[in-house]
Design an enzyme around this catalytic site. Structure first.
Site, PDB file in Angstrom:
ATOM      1  N   ARG A 204      20.979 -47.694 -15.416  1.00 57.17           N
ATOM      2  CA  ARG A 204      22.315 -48.298 -15.563  1.00 57.17           C
ATOM      3  C   ARG A 204      23.121 -47.634 -16.673  1.00 57.17           C
ATOM      4  NH1 ARG A 204      21.408 -54.891 -14.919  1.00 57.17           N
ATOM      5  NH2 ARG A 204      20.379 -54.781 -12.908  1.00 57.17           N
ATOM      6  N   ASP A 274      20.640 -30.654 -18.114  1.00 58.02           N
ATOM      7  CA  ASP A 274      19.647 -29.854 -18.843  1.00 58.02           C
ATOM      8  C   ASP A 274      18.302 -30.541 -18.639  1.00 58.02           C
ATOM      9  OD1 ASP A 274      18.045 -28.466 -20.560  1.00 58.02           O
ATOM     10  OD2 ASP A 274      19.361 -28.654 -22.304  1.00 58.02           O
ATOM     11  N   ASP A 278      13.472 -28.184 -23.576  1.00 62.25           N
ATOM     12  CA  ASP A 278      12.973 -27.056 -24.383  1.00 62.25           C
ATOM     13  C   ASP A 278      13.560 -26.986 -25.793  1.00 62.25           C
ATOM     14  OD1 ASP A 278      15.552 -26.292 -23.840  1.00 62.25           O
ATOM     15  OD2 ASP A 278      15.045 -24.242 -23.230  1.00 62.25           O
TER      16      ASP A 278
END
Ligand SMILES: *[C@@H]1O[C@H](CO)[C@@H](O)[C@H](O)[C@H]1NC(C)=O
Length: 378
Positions: A204, A274, A278
């Site tokens: 939500r 993304d 990383d």
């Protein structure tokens, strides 16, 4: 010459008043920006941090046509939910020191109208035994704008807006919901979510069962982010220049759009995901929204005008500016969590699990060397 300047200033100030009359405040955006709150009403000072009584926040918000300012800083510990009146403006930025916060219960605008709230911290947490309540509730409210606010530790939702009409949530931090671990639930609408930072929630962000504008939001460490929950209803969604960033709790990065069925019509452009956790911001375009119908232009005429920042520029801007001013311990923790870009983040069950001071609520200092903010500063 002096006379001419005087006339010019008078003319400009009339123009400015006209702008202010139409808009909640200078820079207000979205469907809630038509709220005028208590801007033209009487100024009421909150003079203590007590739960109730003369000079308390609860007393200040008990009447309409009020422009509320704060002479004190720190947390107000609520013993029960506090109900706002219609036609009020709450100016959290007027508080000295570390600013003002509310903890321990829900702030409710349920059924009310014409409300402006800025620079207020709303942090329910487990101190509230009512798990059916949220950090902020505007069920069945209309014409409400929340700007530069900070929501955390909501139990039912961070923001509950079922049945709400004409609402904006802008430049705010919506973080660490506990209980159901949900961000915002909007039905009826229309609604605008602009420039918000959503951190570590199950789902939500928002649940959008209405026509929605969703621009320049950053969603970090989600399990599901933007959803319509296969609602059965037909709604339109402008989703522009947002950044979805996976974190340790993100098991399926592809749930950036979640349960968006073919009854939803979506204009999606400039969005990024993304997914690689990383430690660096290096996403890719993500504009494919479930099985929703693709719109060739936005449903709302103002959506493209709002999207002046790219998704990447929004990350920089939102991390620097979102939330209540001045930024406090909880919001700093939320922002630093995001800045790990995939390395840190937890979906919490209690504010205490954050390890922050004051049982997880963080500390708002009563004094500061900083100059007190002017009443209508951004
Ligand atoms: C919602 O805002 C529109 C303007 O955008 C206005 O015409 C309408 O009356 C508002 N709705 C309510 C319930 O106030």
């Amino acid at each position: 010459m002096a006379r001419f300047l005087g006339l010019l200033i008078a003319t400009l100030s009339v123009c400015l008043q006209a702008v202010l009359a139409q808009n909640a405040f200078s820079g207000a955006v979205g469907f809630g920006a038509i709220a005028t709150g208590g801007n033209s009403g009487s100024t009421v000072h909150v003079t203590n941090l007590a739960d109730s009584g003369t000079g308390s926040f609860r007393d200040a918000v008990s009447g309409s046509n009020r422009n509320i300012v704060f002479d004190v800083a720190g947390y107000i510990v609520l013993k029960s939910a506090v109900s706002l009146s219609s036609s009020i403006t709450i100016n959290g930025q007027t508080a000295p020191g570390g600013g003002i916060g509310l903890m321990g219960a829900e702030i409710s605008a349920s059924g009310k109208s014409n409300i402006i709230i800025r620079n207020l911290r709303m942090r329910q947490g487990t101190m509230d035994s009512d798990t059916g309540k949220s950090a902020f509730n505007m069920g069945d409210a209309k014409n409400v704008i929340l700007d530069h606010c900070s929501f955390a530790y909501g139990q039912f939702d961070s923001i509950d807006a079922v049945g709400a009409v004409n609402i904006t949530v802008s430049n705010s931090i919506i973080a660490f919901p506990i209980g159901q671990q949900f961000g915002a639930h909007v039905e009826t609408g229309p609604s605008t979510f602009y420039g918000n930072l959503w951190v570590s929630a199950h789902n939500r962000q928002p649940l959008s069962k209405d026509n929605t504008q969703y621009v320049n939001n950053i969603v970090y460490n989600y399990q599901a982010a933007y959803t319509s929950a296969n609602t059965g209803g037909y709604f339109s969604h402008d989703i522009i220049n947002n950044y979805f960033i996976a974190g340790p709790s993100t098991s399926s990065a592809g749930d950036d759009y979640y349960q968006m069925d073919n009854k939803q019509s979506v204009y999606a452009t400039g969005n990024f995901l993304d997914s690689n956790k990383d430690g660096a911001l290096n996403g890719a375009a993500a504009n494919s929204v479930g099985s929703a119908v693709v719109l060739s232009k936005p449903w709302a005429s103002t959506s493209l005008g709002l999207a002046t920042n790219s998704a990447a520029a929004a990350v920089t801007s939102v991390l620097a500016n979102a939330g209540a001013t001045p930024r406090d311990e909880v919001d700093t923790f939320a922002v630093n969590t995001v800045k790990s870009y995939g390395k840190s983040g937890t979906i919490y069950k209690s504010q205490a699990d954050t390890g922050l001071s004051n049982g997880g609520y963080g500390t708002l200092t009563a004094t500061s060397t900083k100059k007190r903010a002017v009443q209508f500063a951004v």
